[in-house]
Design a protein around this motif. Structure first.
Motif, PDB file in Angstrom:
ATOM      1  N   LEU A  79      25.785  63.216  48.832  1.00  0.00           N
ATOM      2  CA  LEU A  79      24.704  64.208  49.233  1.00  0.00           C
ATOM      3  C   LEU A  79      23.594  63.489  50.201  1.00  0.00           C
ATOM      4  O   LEU A  79      23.318  62.297  49.686  1.00  0.00           O
ATOM      5  CB  LEU A  79      23.931  64.640  48.251  1.00  0.00           C
ATOM      6  CG  LEU A  79      24.584  65.859  47.232  1.00  0.00           C
ATOM      7  CD1 LEU A  79      23.854  66.172  46.041  1.00  0.00           C
ATOM      8  CD2 LEU A  79      25.303  66.810  48.053  1.00  0.00           C
TER       9      LEU A  79
ATOM     10  N   SER B  38      14.743  66.418  45.468  1.00  0.00           N
ATOM     11  CA  SER B  38      16.140  66.264  45.600  1.00  0.00           C
ATOM     12  C   SER B  38      16.637  67.672  45.442  1.00  0.00           C
ATOM     13  O   SER B  38      17.964  67.745  45.173  1.00  0.00           O
ATOM     14  CB  SER B  38      16.909  65.251  44.963  1.00  0.00           C
ATOM     15  OG  SER B  38      16.725  65.545  43.558  1.00  0.00           O
TER      16      SER B  38
ATOM     17  N   THR C  83      16.452  68.414  29.005  1.00  0.00           N
ATOM     18  CA  THR C  83      17.965  68.571  29.458  1.00  0.00           C
ATOM     19  C   THR C  83      18.193  69.219  30.709  1.00  0.00           C
ATOM     20  O   THR C  83      17.623  70.155  31.023  1.00  0.00           O
ATOM     21  CB  THR C  83      18.714  69.355  28.224  1.00  0.00           C
ATOM     22  OG1 THR C  83      18.494  68.690  27.170  1.00  0.00           O
ATOM     23  CG2 THR C  83      20.197  69.675  28.453  1.00  0.00           C
TER      24      THR C  83
ATOM     25  N   SER D  24      24.363  64.809  24.358  1.00  0.00           N
ATOM     26  CA  SER D  24      22.908  64.807  25.281  1.00  0.00           C
ATOM     27  C   SER D  24      21.700  64.518  24.409  1.00  0.00           C
ATOM     28  O   SER D  24      20.621  64.567  24.607  1.00  0.00           O
ATOM     29  CB  SER D  24      22.887  65.993  25.940  1.00  0.00           C
ATOM     30  OG  SER D  24      23.184  67.186  25.352  1.00  0.00           O
TER      31      SER D  24
ATOM     32  N   TYR E 222      26.950  61.302  39.514  1.00  0.00           N
ATOM     33  CA  TYR E 222      28.471  62.383  39.429  1.00  0.00           C
ATOM     34  C   TYR E 222      29.189  62.160  40.528  1.00  0.00           C
ATOM     35  O   TYR E 222      28.709  62.203  41.788  1.00  0.00           O
ATOM     36  CB  TYR E 222      27.836  63.766  39.405  1.00  0.00           C
ATOM     37  CG  TYR E 222      27.109  64.277  37.861  1.00  0.00           C
ATOM     38  CD1 TYR E 222      27.927  64.596  36.758  1.00  0.00           C
ATOM     39  CD2 TYR E 222      25.949  64.035  37.688  1.00  0.00           C
ATOM     40  CE1 TYR E 222      27.500  64.940  35.905  1.00  0.00           C
ATOM     41  CE2 TYR E 222      25.306  64.262  36.449  1.00  0.00           C
ATOM     42  CZ  TYR E 222      26.276  64.727  35.487  1.00  0.00           C
ATOM     43  OH  TYR E 222      25.583  65.127  34.168  1.00  0.00           O
TER      44      TYR E 222
ATOM     45  N   SER F 233      20.862  61.695  33.817  1.00  0.00           N
ATOM     46  CA  SER F 233      22.177  61.150  33.921  1.00  0.00           C
ATOM     47  C   SER F 233      22.540  60.701  35.359  1.00  0.00           C
ATOM     48  O   SER F 233      23.200  60.125  35.890  1.00  0.00           O
ATOM     49  CB  SER F 233      23.248  61.743  33.107  1.00  0.00           C
ATOM     50  OG  SER F 233      22.924  61.946  31.743  1.00  0.00           O
TER      51      SER F 233
ATOM     52  N   ASP G 262      26.979  68.354  27.845  1.00  0.00           N
ATOM     53  CA  ASP G 262      26.565  67.521  28.662  1.00  0.00           C
ATOM     54  C   ASP G 262      27.590  67.281  30.069  1.00  0.00           C
ATOM     55  O   ASP G 262      28.632  66.489  29.672  1.00  0.00           O
ATOM     56  CB  ASP G 262      26.403  66.181  27.833  1.00  0.00           C
ATOM     57  CG  ASP G 262      25.675  65.150  28.954  1.00  0.00           C
ATOM     58  OD1 ASP G 262      25.639  65.380  30.065  1.00  0.00           O
ATOM     59  OD2 ASP G 262      25.140  64.233  28.396  1.00  0.00           O
TER      60      ASP G 262
END
Ligand SMILES: Nc1ncnc2c1ncn2[C@@H]1O[C@H](COP(=O)(O)OP(=O)(O)OP(=O)(O)O)[C@@H](O)[C@H]1O
Ligand SMILES: [Mg+2]
Length: 1015
Positions: free
Chosen positions: A41, A29, A82, A196, A93, A87, A425
């Motif tokens: 997207l 992706s 990270t 995070s 998002y 997430s 985060d």
């Protein structure tokens, strides 16, 4: 690279090194996408290979939903480092909604077509595990120490007192998630324990009650967004005294252990124990991991080169997880039967209670336990019996309150300027908004302020924001830290749309101006790293300073880039540690430094740079150097103590458990390079070497001599010089290292009670040698001489002498610290010297490595040597011819025939016989002697030039602007000196040669003349 079911990874350092992993599904992706009209997207075309959120939901989420409908438990875990997209996959998002919202939305869509004789019950809970404490993200009241995880024979492990919100619409879940993330953000900003580092677990309980059959089908869906996997390794992996103390990574480490054990079980290995109980996360996920659940793990990976190691480790982790086989079963239970069972159990408990008697400690304990079980069963009975509708109604009322508050906030963003939080985060960024309404608004921790802000280093009243005449300004209170766009401010400062504001040690906010000012909406650019880079830049720290731009077309060296990123990431953590130290009155000052910023290895190559933290006790001036891993570990421990302090608990810890304390130790202050080449030519070297710290600044000057000598320690003179070091091959080489004095030691100027030691390691010696400690003297007299001997000089040793420098390290001693062991007893032979170039000291592995690495190098050297030999042969031939000529001419001169040998052959002869006979110094009479001396003198001058040049190379500009002028002046003086020295040396060489040529011509003329006179 990913395709269908395989993931292929290339090692950036070694592109042919390719590894391929196979999974149930693999997605790409990173490229090949565009935004559709809703901002989602999507792939640019059918062949783009891009997988969007909907694709993932179709493949995975639908399966989770199907399992839930059938009454299976389902679990979805996102694992990865990270920033890799955990997430993003789980929550998403903006318009790119992740798995959790999609699963919930689809679940409610499906329940809308419910059958009459069925009832659906959905409850939602959201918790966070940080440092082994469970925080309920949906509860307004937070219990200090968090909620407890208990075990129950019906439920297994569960969180006691966790809020389960009944829901009947997706909109309600959306609002709950918003609320949960807000709670997470508030906790993160007020404690600065960036979230995070915490794990988030969302649990959806889905019950289908078949009213006619009195049957209940139940499914628990766990959706887990784990903390970044690299955190597991970032601390505790290295020798910190307190590495066992921190529990912050316990859950992640235990998860790894549980997965390994389960994979072993699946492979048929005998496993005695699966450590579920060792951490909160694994207890909660016990059945999801190794029992009754259909479990999916999403391994998120980053395509960046610098993430290679972490990506590989994630893929290996996923590979192990793939082996686990769970046995999921459908959870059905007759509703009435459960009630009956609970009632029966309660009766049993009551009987046991009655039979216990009424005295003794065990009886009291048992009674307590039984009473607790009874109360709990009673509660379960009540919960089952209260009608679902009533619970829903209560939740709906709360939801409406939340909803209207959210609507009000949305309205205010359209009217007022405001600050929004920026978190490490990105998931937590922009969650908290503080509006700056007309007039002045005080900001601080006290509830009397108009804007109440929690956060490390934020005072009760910290600053005042004023919104007047269409302008917003910020005025810090005295001594309160306010940073605008990277620069600390103490006076009233006007704010512009998208200015970056840091309050206290590290609370970052982006200022959003009046609606009329909001022309640019490029808010995403100002992420957390942007804030930190800006701070670093204001302090003069940049990639350029780290030397990242090398000569290869200005390309950034990835290892330097990684160090810079480390630096940026550690800036806020160091600020937080300083603030905690201040509030807890620990008196420590922590500063970020870069180890080896300007240091080179013994061959002159730059050393691997790394970020370290210098810790100084303000009162005692004691200093420590902490590695990054040690600092991170300590920071976690500091946070634990600080949290106790905030909770008003006793924070006293024994000194040996105190993360703010360490025993005093010797500190590495700087090093000097003393090039050994002169030794390879049997020439004495007297150096005044600058000991430079890791930033290239002078810490002291060391007076050091390296003297070639006889076996008994008599120094060789000028005439023992060899022209070609290879003449020494297989011979005995004796030399002494004299460390005379250390001058102008900054470490002692700062605190006169301190001391120093000097350390150095010669060639293959297994240990570093240290001089004896000298205390309380800025110009420490050391006066130590050590005699070394290579009995049978090897190629490698001679090569080392020609190419390497002796690295002389300056170590700072402080009161109470252990001195570095300076006895050389074990190494010294009966002759009183130390053996080097002793093959026995080389380990087999080193020898092996040396062989393979040096084969190619050796071949090239051989070629070069052959060329040089040919050249020398020619010179030799010419000299010999000349010698014959001279001999002939001298024949006619009468006595003095002893002096006929050419100096070139004399030097060689001496080198051979030097070991046993004291050197003799016949007077030089021929031009050949002068000819041999000229390059020697030239070489010595060149050595000085080189020394100065190296000094110049490592001379770093000062950080203060006003220091720049003296620096440039000094720099140009140094350059001028080098230039002059170079000119003078060349001029001398030219003169010498001209003189020799002249002399030679004269002697030839003389010979000719004599020849013609006396045929
Ligand atoms: N597949 C993706 N497509 C587009 N953007 C992505 C994708 N994965 C991650 N991102 C972006 O990368 C950034 C970091 O992702 P994310 O917050 O999901 O990381 P994380 O793995 O949760 O990290 P942490 O351990 O710090 O919580 C976000 O800005 C996110 O929008
Ligand atoms: Mg995340």
């Amino acid at each position: 690279m990913q395709s269908g079911t395989t993931t292929t990874i290339h090692d950036p350092k070694n592109p042919e090194h390719i590894k391929t992993f196979t999974f149930d599904l693999a997605y790409w992706s990173h490229s090949g996408f565009q935004r559709d009209k809703d901002g989602v997207l999507i792939p640019t075309g059918s062949d783009s290979g891009f997988a969007g959120q909907r694709d993932i939901f179709r493949d995975l989420g639908q399966g989770v939903l199907d399992s839930a409908w059938q009454g299976y438990n389902a679990t979805l875990l996102a694992y990865g480092q990270t920033g890799s997209g955990k997430s993003y996959s789980m929550i998403g998002y903006g318009a790119d909604k992740g798995m959790i919202p999609n699963v919930c939305e689809e679940l409610f869509k499906a329940t809308e077509n419910r059958e009459k004789n069925q009832q659906y019950q959905v409850t939602f809970s959201m918790l966070e595990i940080y440092n082994e404490q469970v925080r309920d993200l949906l509860s307004k009241i937070q219990k200090p120490g968090g909620l407890k995880v208990r075990e129950d024979q019906h439920q297994g492990f569960y969180v006691d007192g966790l809020t389960y919100v009944p829901c009947d619409s997706y909109a309600q879940i959306e609002r709950l998630m918003e609320q949960g993330i807000k709670a997470r953000t508030t906790a993160a900003t007020s404690m600065n324990t960036t979230s995070s580092r915490s794990h988030m677990v969302i649990t959806i309980q889905f019950k289908q009650i078949f009213l006619d059959g009195e049957l209940t089908k139940q499914s628990t869906i766990n959706l887990v967004d784990l903390a970044g996997s690299e955190r597991q390794k970032s601390s505790g992996s290295e020798g910190d005294r307190l590495r066992e103390g921190s529990r912050v990574n316990l859950s992640l480490t235990t998860l790894g252990n549980v997965i390994s054990a389960l994979a072993d079980v699946a492979m048929g290995k005998r496993v005695l124990h699966i450590p579920y109980r060792d951490s909160v996360l694994t207890r909660l996920l016990q059945s999801a991991l190794g029992g009754n659940s259909k479990t999916i793990m999403i391994a998120a990976i980053s395509p960046a080169d610098i993430c290679y190691e972490e990506t590989l480790s994630t893929l290996r982790y996923a590979e192990r997880t793939k082996k686990i086989k769970n046995k999921a079963v459908i959870n059905t239970s007759p509703t009435e039967k459960l009630i009956k069972e609970l009632k029966a159990e309660n009766n049993r408990l009551l009987c046991r209670l009655a039979g216990l008697g009424n005295s003794g400690k065990t009886v009291a304990d048992k009674t307590k336990e039984l009473e607790y079980l009874l109360a709990k069963n009673q509660l379960r009975l009540q919960t089952i019996q209260i009608t679902w509708e009533r619970q829903l109604e209560e939740a709906r009322q709360e939801w409406e309150e939340q909803y209207s508050a959210a609507m009000q906030e949305r309205q205010m963003t359209k009217t007022f300027p405001y600050l929004f939080n920026v978190n490490e985060d990105p998931q937590l960024t922009g969650v908290l908004k503080h509006f700056i309404q007309s007039g002045s608004s005080d900001v601080g921790q006290a509830t009397s302020n108009k804007i109440v802000l929690q956060g490390l280093g934020i005072s009760d009243k910290h600053a005042t924001f004023t919104n007047m005449d269409g302008e917003v300004t910020v005025t810090p209170q005295k001594k309160c830290r306010v940073v605008v766009n990277g620069v600390p401010t103490v006076t009233e400062t006007k704010l512009q749309h998208l200015d970056r504001v840091i309050l206290g040690s590290n609370s970052a906010y982006l200022y959003v101006g009046f609606p009329s000012e909001r022309s640019s909406n490029d808010w995403v650019r100002f992420d957390y790293d942007f804030f930190q880079s800006e701070l670093a830049a204001a302090e003069g720290v940049s990639i350029d300073k780290f030397g990242a731009i090398n000569n290869k077309g200005g390309k950034v060296d990835p290892s330097v880039l990684a160090v810079f990123q480390d630096y940026i990431k550690l800036i806020p953590l160091v600020a937080e540690a300083n603030q905690m130290s201040e509030e807890l009155m620990k008196g420590l000052k922590l500063e970020l430094k870069v180890k080896n910023l300007a240091s080179a290895d013994s061959t002159g190559y730059d050393l691997q740079k790394e970020v370290i933290v210098k810790v100084t006790n303000r009162e005692t001036q004691e200093v420590w150097m902490w590695s990054k891993a040690k600092f991170i570990n300590r920071k976690y421990l500091m946070e634990e103590i600080y949290q106790h302090f905030l909770d008003g608990e006793d924070i006293h810890v024994a000194q040996e458990d105190d993360p703010f304390w360490d025993p005093v130790e010797a500190i590495h202050l700087g090093s000097a390079h003393v090039w050994l080449q002169s030794l390879a030519y049997c020439m004495k070297l007297e150096e005044q070497a600058e000991l430079l710290n890791s930033e290239g600044l002078e810490e002291a000057v060391v007076l050091i001599n390296i003297i070639p000598c006889s076996g008994t320690g008599e120094a060789y003179g000028e005439d023992d010089v060899v022209i070609d070091p290879s003449e020494l091959l297989g011979k005995r080489i004796d030399f002494q290292i004299q460390i005379i004095q250390c001058l102008g030691i900054k470490w002692l100027k700062e605190d006169a009670r301190r001391g120093i030691q000097i350390g150095y390691k010669v060639y293959d010696l297994p240990i570093t040698l240290y001089t004896k400690p000298v205390w309380k003297n800025v110009n420490a007299k050391i006066e130590e001489t050590v005699h070394f001997v290579a009995l049978n000089a090897s190629h490698k040793f001679l090569n080392y002498l020609q190419k390497n420098a002796l690295i002389v390290d300056l170590w700072g001693l402080q009161e109470g610290c252990a001195e570095l062991n300076c006895t050389k007893k074990d190494l010294i032979t009966w002759e009183g010297n130390i053996l080097v170039d002793n093959m026995k000291t080389l380990t087999a592995q080193e020898a092996n490595q040396a062989t393979s690495n040096q084969m190619a190098e050796l071949y090239l050297k051989l070629l070069k040597l052959e060329q040089e030999t040919e050249l020398l042969r020619n010179i030799n031939r010419a000299l010999r011819e000349e010698n014959v000529l001279l001999k002939d001419s001298l024949k006619g001169c009468g006595p003095g025939q002893d002096h006929k040998l050419s100096s070139a052959s004399r030097i060689t002869a001496q080198a051979v016989s030097r070991r046993n006979t004291p050197p003799t110094y016949p007077p030089r009479t021929s031009c050949d002697a002068d000819f041999a001396k000229a390059p020697k003198v030239f070489y010595q001058s060149m050595n000085i030039v080189r020394g100065q040049f190296l000094k110049l190379r490592h001379n770093r500009p000062p950080e203060d602007d006003h220091m720049l002028r003296p620096f440039t002046q000094r720099q140009s003086h140094l350059l001028k000196d080098i230039g002059e020295l170079l000119e003078a040396s060349l001029w001398k060489l030219k003169n010498d040669v001209a003189l020799i040529v002249k002399k030679k011509r004269e002697s030839l003329v003389l010979t000719k003349y004599r020849g013609s006179s006396f045929p």
